[in-house]
Write a protein that holds these residues in place. Sequence first.
Motif, PDB file in Angstrom:
ATOM      1  N   VAL A 173       0.858  -1.183   0.000  1.00 38.88           N
ATOM      2  CA  VAL A 173       0.000   0.000   0.000  1.00 38.88           C
ATOM      3  C   VAL A 173       0.896   1.235   0.000  1.00 38.88           C
ATOM      4  O   VAL A 173       1.757   1.387   0.872  1.00 38.88           O
ATOM      5  N   VAL A 174       0.718   2.092  -1.009  1.00 38.83           N
ATOM      6  CA  VAL A 174       1.528   3.299  -1.144  1.00 38.83           C
ATOM      7  C   VAL A 174       0.627   4.511  -0.942  1.00 38.83           C
ATOM      8  O   VAL A 174      -0.386   4.669  -1.628  1.00 38.83           O
ATOM      9  N   LEU A 175       0.995   5.366  -0.004  1.00 35.16           N
ATOM     10  CA  LEU A 175       0.258   6.597   0.261  1.00 35.16           C
ATOM     11  C   LEU A 175       1.073   7.770  -0.235  1.00 35.16           C
ATOM     12  O   LEU A 175       2.260   7.881   0.070  1.00 35.16           O
ATOM     13  N   GLU A 176       0.443   8.641  -0.993  1.00 32.04           N
ATOM     14  CA  GLU A 176       1.155   9.807  -1.521  1.00 32.04           C
ATOM     15  C   GLU A 176       0.294  11.049  -1.363  1.00 32.04           C
ATOM     16  O   GLU A 176      -0.887  11.047  -1.700  1.00 32.04           O
ATOM     17  N   SER A 177       0.898  12.099  -0.827  1.00 26.64           N
ATOM     18  CA  SER A 177       0.210  13.378  -0.689  1.00 26.64           C
ATOM     19  C   SER A 177       0.509  14.245  -1.902  1.00 26.64           C
ATOM     20  O   SER A 177       1.668  14.557  -2.184  1.00 26.64           O
ATOM     21  N   GLU A 178      -0.540  14.638  -2.636  1.00 26.95           N
ATOM     22  CA  GLU A 178      -0.348  15.493  -3.797  1.00 26.95           C
ATOM     23  C   GLU A 178       0.145  16.877  -3.383  1.00 26.95           C
ATOM     24  O   GLU A 178       0.807  17.564  -4.153  1.00 26.95           O
ATOM     25  N   ASP A 179      -0.180  17.272  -2.157  1.00 28.24           N
ATOM     26  CA  ASP A 179       0.133  18.616  -1.703  1.00 28.24           C
ATOM     27  C   ASP A 179       1.623  18.806  -1.445  1.00 28.24           C
ATOM     28  O   ASP A 179       2.227  19.775  -1.887  1.00 28.24           O
ATOM     29  N   ASP A 180       2.221  17.873  -0.707  1.00 29.20           N
ATOM     30  CA  ASP A 180       3.626  18.059  -0.313  1.00 29.20           C
ATOM     31  C   ASP A 180       4.549  16.950  -0.789  1.00 29.20           C
ATOM     32  O   ASP A 180       5.751  16.982  -0.535  1.00 29.20           O
ATOM     33  N   GLY A 181       4.010  15.933  -1.481  1.00 28.53           N
ATOM     34  CA  GLY A 181       4.842  14.885  -2.042  1.00 28.53           C
ATOM     35  C   GLY A 181       5.277  13.811  -1.061  1.00 28.53           C
ATOM     36  O   GLY A 181       5.986  12.873  -1.451  1.00 28.53           O
ATOM     37  N   ASP A 201       7.838   5.384  -2.640  1.00 27.39           N
ATOM     38  CA  ASP A 201       7.048   4.350  -3.312  1.00 27.39           C
ATOM     39  C   ASP A 201       7.928   3.111  -3.473  1.00 27.39           C
ATOM     40  O   ASP A 201       8.783   3.047  -4.352  1.00 27.39           O
ATOM     41  N   LEU A 202       7.719   2.118  -2.617  1.00 25.33           N
ATOM     42  CA  LEU A 202       8.605   0.965  -2.554  1.00 25.33           C
ATOM     43  C   LEU A 202       7.988  -0.298  -3.154  1.00 25.33           C
ATOM     44  O   LEU A 202       8.473  -1.396  -2.899  1.00 25.33           O
ATOM     45  N   HIS A 203       6.944  -0.146  -3.967  1.00 17.40           N
ATOM     46  CA  HIS A 203       6.361  -1.343  -4.577  1.00 17.40           C
ATOM     47  C   HIS A 203       7.264  -1.845  -5.703  1.00 17.40           C
ATOM     48  O   HIS A 203       8.038  -1.080  -6.297  1.00 17.40           O
ATOM     49  N   ASP A 204       7.179  -3.131  -6.003  1.00 17.54           N
ATOM     50  CA  ASP A 204       7.981  -3.750  -7.065  1.00 17.54           C
ATOM     51  C   ASP A 204       7.398  -3.346  -8.420  1.00 17.54           C
ATOM     52  O   ASP A 204       6.239  -3.655  -8.712  1.00 17.54           O
ATOM     53  N   PRO A 205       8.160  -2.643  -9.263  1.00 16.18           N
ATOM     54  CA  PRO A 205       7.639  -2.152 -10.551  1.00 16.18           C
ATOM     55  C   PRO A 205       7.085  -3.247 -11.455  1.00 16.18           C
ATOM     56  O   PRO A 205       6.234  -2.965 -12.306  1.00 16.18           O
TER      57      PRO A 205
END
Length: 220
Positions: A173-181, A201-205
């Motif tokens: 599960v990857v969480l990303e904030s659009e506001d501050d990255g 973002d540590l998921h396997d590509p």
Amino acid sequence: GQQTAFEEFAYRYYYQERNPPFPNNTAVQHFGRGIWKDAEVLTVTHSTPRIHDTDGIPTQWHSPNHVLFPEFQNSDTSSLHNLMFNVHSTQHQGRPLDEIIKCAQQRKQTKNQELDCGVVGGIWSWQRTMDLMQPIYPTLDPFELTGAISSRVSWDVTIELMFQDSVASGLVVVLESEDDGNTFSYLVSNNGVVEFIGEGDLHDPKFVLYERSITLDGNQ
């Protein structure tokens, strides 16, 4: 004026009406009592001067809205030093408040009370938490925005609850904030056991084909 009346009300509540009352130096800065913001500096630190905010102009970012959103109450008594801080003066909390203001204007123009206008704030990196912000409208005037209430939510706890009854294993599960990255990754394994695995973002590509994404807002 309106600001002076609110400041007088706030300190009267802190020192006289609250049970138990706060110490008499609560929310008092070097300039005295009042709504405050950090002085305009390149990097805010614990030694950054606090100044009386009388114009609502942010000192740390640019906003089309010059408004005062003083932190009046906080459930965390260890954060009393933040009381009366104009949270809109910082980008991290100011941007979500700007979203609320924009939505509330639309709600007022369309007379649509079903337009809730809640928002999800950015991720606080050192705590891995987020702010859920909801606007406040007076009962007798449901289209007039008068404030906001913010609840801080732990992503660690939230994700554990999401997968506590799951048989999933091997999910990232990857969480990303659009506001501050700010970005964080969690591994779900062993039938729902959740582990924080690091920033970024540590998921396997090679599994990007199976990616599913969702944008959260204050109504979800």
